[in-house]
Design a protein around this motif. Structure first.
Motif, short mmCIF file in Angstrom:
data_model
loop_
_atom_site.label_atom_id
_atom_site.label_comp_id
_atom_site.label_asym_id
_atom_site.label_seq_id
_atom_site.Cartn_x
_atom_site.Cartn_y
_atom_site.Cartn_z
N ASP A 1 -20.98 81.81 16.24
CA ASP A 1 -21.17 80.98 17.43
C ASP A 1 -21.48 79.56 16.95
O ASP A 1 -22.55 79.30 16.41
CB ASP A 1 -22.32 81.54 18.27
N ASN A 2 -20.51 78.67 17.15
CA ASN A 2 -20.64 77.29 16.71
C ASN A 2 -20.86 77.21 15.19
O ASN A 2 -21.82 76.62 14.70
CB ASN A 2 -21.79 76.57 17.42
N VAL A 3 -19.95 77.79 14.47
CA VAL A 3 -19.91 77.70 13.01
C VAL A 3 -18.78 76.74 12.64
O VAL A 3 -17.66 76.88 13.12
CB VAL A 3 -19.69 79.08 12.37
N GLN A 4 -19.09 75.80 11.76
CA GLN A 4 -18.13 74.78 11.38
C GLN A 4 -18.01 74.72 9.86
O GLN A 4 -19.00 74.83 9.15
CB GLN A 4 -18.56 73.41 11.92
N ASP A 5 -16.77 74.51 9.41
CA ASP A 5 -16.51 74.35 7.98
C ASP A 5 -16.94 75.61 7.23
O ASP A 5 -17.90 75.60 6.46
CB ASP A 5 -17.23 73.12 7.44
N PHE B 1 -15.36 85.02 17.24
CA PHE B 1 -15.68 83.60 17.05
C PHE B 1 -15.79 82.92 18.40
O PHE B 1 -14.91 83.05 19.26
CB PHE B 1 -14.59 82.88 16.25
N THR B 2 -16.85 82.14 18.58
CA THR B 2 -17.03 81.29 19.76
C THR B 2 -17.38 79.89 19.28
O THR B 2 -18.20 79.72 18.37
CB THR B 2 -18.17 81.83 20.64
N ARG B 3 -16.77 78.87 19.86
CA ARG B 3 -17.10 77.47 19.55
C ARG B 3 -17.06 77.18 18.04
O ARG B 3 -17.86 76.40 17.54
CB ARG B 3 -18.48 77.10 20.09
N SER B 4 -16.16 77.78 17.33
CA SER B 4 -16.14 77.63 15.87
C SER B 4 -14.89 76.88 15.43
O SER B 4 -13.82 77.03 16.02
CB SER B 4 -16.21 79.01 15.21
N LYS B 5 -15.07 76.06 14.38
CA LYS B 5 -14.00 75.16 13.96
C LYS B 5 -13.85 75.16 12.44
O LYS B 5 -14.84 75.29 11.72
CB LYS B 5 -14.28 73.74 14.44
N ASP B 6 -12.62 74.96 12.02
CA ASP B 6 -12.30 74.77 10.60
C ASP B 6 -12.82 75.93 9.77
O ASP B 6 -13.68 75.77 8.88
CB ASP B 6 -12.87 73.44 10.10
N VAL B 7 -12.28 77.10 10.06
CA VAL B 7 -12.67 78.32 9.36
C VAL B 7 -11.43 78.88 8.67
O VAL B 7 -10.40 79.09 9.31
CB VAL B 7 -13.26 79.37 10.31
N LEU B 8 -11.52 79.11 7.37
CA LEU B 8 -10.42 79.69 6.59
C LEU B 8 -10.82 81.10 6.17
O LEU B 8 -11.84 81.30 5.52
CB LEU B 8 -10.13 78.85 5.36
N LEU B 9 -9.98 82.07 6.56
CA LEU B 9 -10.15 83.46 6.13
C LEU B 9 -9.00 83.82 5.21
O LEU B 9 -7.83 83.74 5.62
CB LEU B 9 -10.17 84.41 7.33
N SER B 10 -9.31 84.20 3.99
CA SER B 10 -8.25 84.55 3.04
C SER B 10 -8.59 85.87 2.36
O SER B 10 -9.76 86.18 2.10
CB SER B 10 -8.08 83.44 1.99
N ALA B 11 -7.55 86.65 2.09
CA ALA B 11 -7.69 87.93 1.39
C ALA B 11 -8.71 88.84 2.05
O ALA B 11 -9.51 89.51 1.40
CB ALA B 11 -8.05 87.70 -0.09
N ASP C 1 -13.64 75.99 22.89
CA ASP C 1 -13.96 74.97 21.89
C ASP C 1 -13.62 75.34 20.46
O ASP C 1 -13.97 74.60 19.54
CB ASP C 1 -15.46 74.62 21.96
N SER C 2 -12.98 76.46 20.23
CA SER C 2 -12.63 76.83 18.86
C SER C 2 -11.31 76.18 18.47
O SER C 2 -10.39 76.04 19.29
CB SER C 2 -12.52 78.35 18.72
N GLU C 3 -11.22 75.80 17.19
CA GLU C 3 -9.97 75.24 16.68
C GLU C 3 -9.98 75.27 15.16
O GLU C 3 -11.04 75.42 14.52
CB GLU C 3 -9.78 73.79 17.16
N GLY C 4 -8.80 75.15 14.58
CA GLY C 4 -8.68 75.08 13.13
C GLY C 4 -9.03 76.38 12.43
O GLY C 4 -9.54 76.36 11.30
N ILE C 5 -8.72 77.52 13.06
CA ILE C 5 -8.98 78.82 12.44
C ILE C 5 -7.70 79.26 11.73
O ILE C 5 -6.62 79.32 12.35
CB ILE C 5 -9.38 79.87 13.49
N ILE C 6 -7.80 79.58 10.46
CA ILE C 6 -6.62 79.99 9.70
C ILE C 6 -6.90 81.35 9.07
O ILE C 6 -7.90 81.54 8.37
CB ILE C 6 -6.27 78.98 8.60
#
Length: 563
Positions: free
Chosen positions: A479-483, A503-513, A530-535
């Protein structure tokens, strides 16, 4: 130049001291009447041994020996320091003041046993009154104080049990019991050494180490489960503290670090308690390393940071095994403190933060709820928020936790979380205790593994989250986690649960492997606008029927799935 052989040197220098120590054994009955070495014999000034029996101590388990022990300490202090010997016997004492340059040495069968009479105890002279300052052994504004030897310091603290705690913990009572002695207090002391001694049955805290510098504690054993608020080590605003090779079993905080403790290392220790092990609150807690520790049967969160106005940074916890705990890690931070009434001017005067905290090589098993320790002689309440607990990172308002990392962490939870717990969205803004956050219906956190709110710079690398019984909660809730960077996360899912991650209100999160270990309905569920930039980059998500879902105003375009 006349050179002495090693044997000649030992005979000339050590013989007088040895004669003082073992005079009773070597000289027979005449030694019982011996008087202490005169102070004007300066050959051994600062190195003499003062047997408390020579000063009138009986050690018979019935006589009050406070005056005799104090006189021996005063004599050693007067003679520029020395060793005060507690030989075999049970020496009953009230309040004793330790002084500069004095070593208190307890023989293996030597025991200082706390008096059962309140009138035999005093406030520690010069010790502040916070949490009470009635005490059995203390030193204030002293240098080079040592407690050593394999004997025992026993507070006899069960005689002071009233059924009340001091009112400072969760659900604290008005008019709590502070009229009881702590076992040991050091206040504004430098160059402290405590080693090898057994400390037990304090009526209150075992150790209070307040505003001290250069503290070395090694090989100490604490067994403190006779009364309420039976802390182990309680440090407050101390610097250059080193704790090693200790074993602590207590009822309350095992190693509390309140205030501005700095340059602290804790290593090669075992801990068990009802409440918490490493507890932080307020102040400038900085540059602290905890490593190679075993934690077992600890309910109330082994690692707990609960802060309002604070500057907490550069804490590392590594190579830690936790067996049968609840919590197991809880961080709560809100700039306005627990009361929430800080003025804007106060906030401007002092920047507050919690940042740069590392958890590395952690293995933990988390039980569904606390249980009573069979050797604590009273029932301990279980709070609703302690049931089905998880790792909690909880920033509130405009306060963020910054740069928190988990590397090589494997936690196995009991499971059993409900759909009602999973449905919780409005998390209370509470910092006082980690489980207080989860104490409103539906009880328990909405995640079985990790809940994170208001975090910037979060890293999860090679983290594995599992449960033993089916759990309807997500493994991870943001909840509102960034970078955030999540690499090699391995989690269990449940086909009857909404999702594996939310995820709620979270931005710029990279999940790999990332790997989903068991069948699941949805891997990642996005909520809100409000979430964006989730990969989501690669990994093994075959066991999730659907990789991505968006609800409550969220758009799937806020996330990209690659590979």
């Amino acid at each position: 130049m006349n050179l002495l052989s090693r044997r000649q040197w030992f005979e000339q220098v050590s013989a007088p001291a040895l004669a003082t120590t073992v005079g009773v054994a070597l000289l027979g009955s005449e030694a019982n009447a011996a008087t202490p070495t005169p102070a004007n014999d300066d050959k051994l000034l600062g190195a003499k041994i003062y047997n408390i029996r020579d000063f009138g101590a009986k050690g018979d388990g019935t006589s009050l020996d406070t005056a005799a022990v104090q006189t021996a300490i005063d004599a050693a202090h007067r003679d520029k320091g020395g060793t005060v010997l507690v030989p075999a016997g049970d020496f009953i004492v009230g309040t004793i003041e330790l002084k500069s340059n004095v070593t208190l040495h307890l023989a293996v069968q030597g025991r200082l046993l706390g008096s059962t009479q309140r009138k035999d105890y005093q406030d520690g002279k010069g010790v502040p009154s916070g949490n009470g300052n009635i005490v059995m052994l203390f030193a204030a504004n002293a240098d080079n104080v040592t407690i050593e030897g394999r004997g025992t310091i026993d507070g006899n603290g069960g005689t002071f049990y009233t059924g009340k705690g001091d009112g400072t913990g969760p659900g604290g009572q008005v008019g709590g019991n502070v009229d009881r002695p702590h076992l040991v207090i050091f206040y504004k002391c430098n160059n402290l050494v405590v080693r090898d001694t057994f400390f037990t049955r304090s009526a209150y805290h075992c150790f209070r180490i307040l505003q001290c510098k250069y503290v070395n504690i090694q090989g100490v054993r604490i067994y403190n489960r006779i009364n309420k608020n039976n802390d182990g080590f309680h440090f407050n605003s101390s610097q250059h503290v080193h704790v090693s090779n200790c074993d602590v079993a207590c009822q309350d905080d095992a190693c509390a670090l309140f205030g501005s403790n700095q340059f602290v290392t804790i290593t090669n220790c075992t801990f068990s308690t009802r409440w918490s092990i490493f507890r932080f609150g307020g102040g400038e807690a900085q540059n602290i390393a905890v490593t190679n520790c075993l934690i077992y049967e600890t309910y109330g969160c082994p690692i707990k940071i609960s802060a309002g106005r604070a500057q907490i940074e550069n804490l590392t916890f590594s190579n830690i095994v936790m067996r049968n705990v609840t919590g197991p890690i809880g961080i709560g931070f809100g700039r306005k403190g627990n009361g929430g009434n800080t003025s804007q001017s106060e906030e401007n005067e002092r920047q507050s933060f919690v940042r740069n905290i590392v958890f590395n090589s952690i293995r933990a098993t988390v039980v569904p709820r606390p249980v009573n320790h069979p050797d604590i002689p009273f029932e301990v309440s279980v709070y609703d928020g302690e049931v089905n607990s998880c790792i909690t990172l909880n920033g509130m308002g405009d306060a963020y936790l910054e740069n928190i990392s988990f590397t090589d962490v494997h936690v196995t939870y009991a499971g059993g979380g409900t759909a009602a717990q999973a449905a919780k969205r409005d998390v209370p803004q509470i910092t006082s205790e980690y489980f207080g956050v989860w104490g409103t219906a539906p009880f328990g956190p909405p995640a079985y593994g990790l809940y994170a709110r208001n975090v910037k710079g979060l890293t999860l690398q090679n983290v594995r989250l599992e449960y033993e019984q089916p759990d309807l909660r997500p493994a991870v809730v943001f909840d509102n986690v960034q970078d955030a960077s999540i690499a090699s996360l391995n989690v269990q899912g449940n086909p009857d649960a909404e999702s594996v991650m939310r995820f709620t209100r979270s931005k710029d999160v990279l999940l790999s492997a990332t790997r989903v270990l068991t069948p699941a309905k949805v891997f990642l569920q996005l909520e809100g606008t409000d979430s964006e930039g989730i990969i989501i980059d690669g990994g093994d998500l075959r066991k999730a029927s659907k990789v991505l879902a968006a609800t409550n105003g969220a758009k799937e375009s806020a996330a990209k799935v690659r590979g």
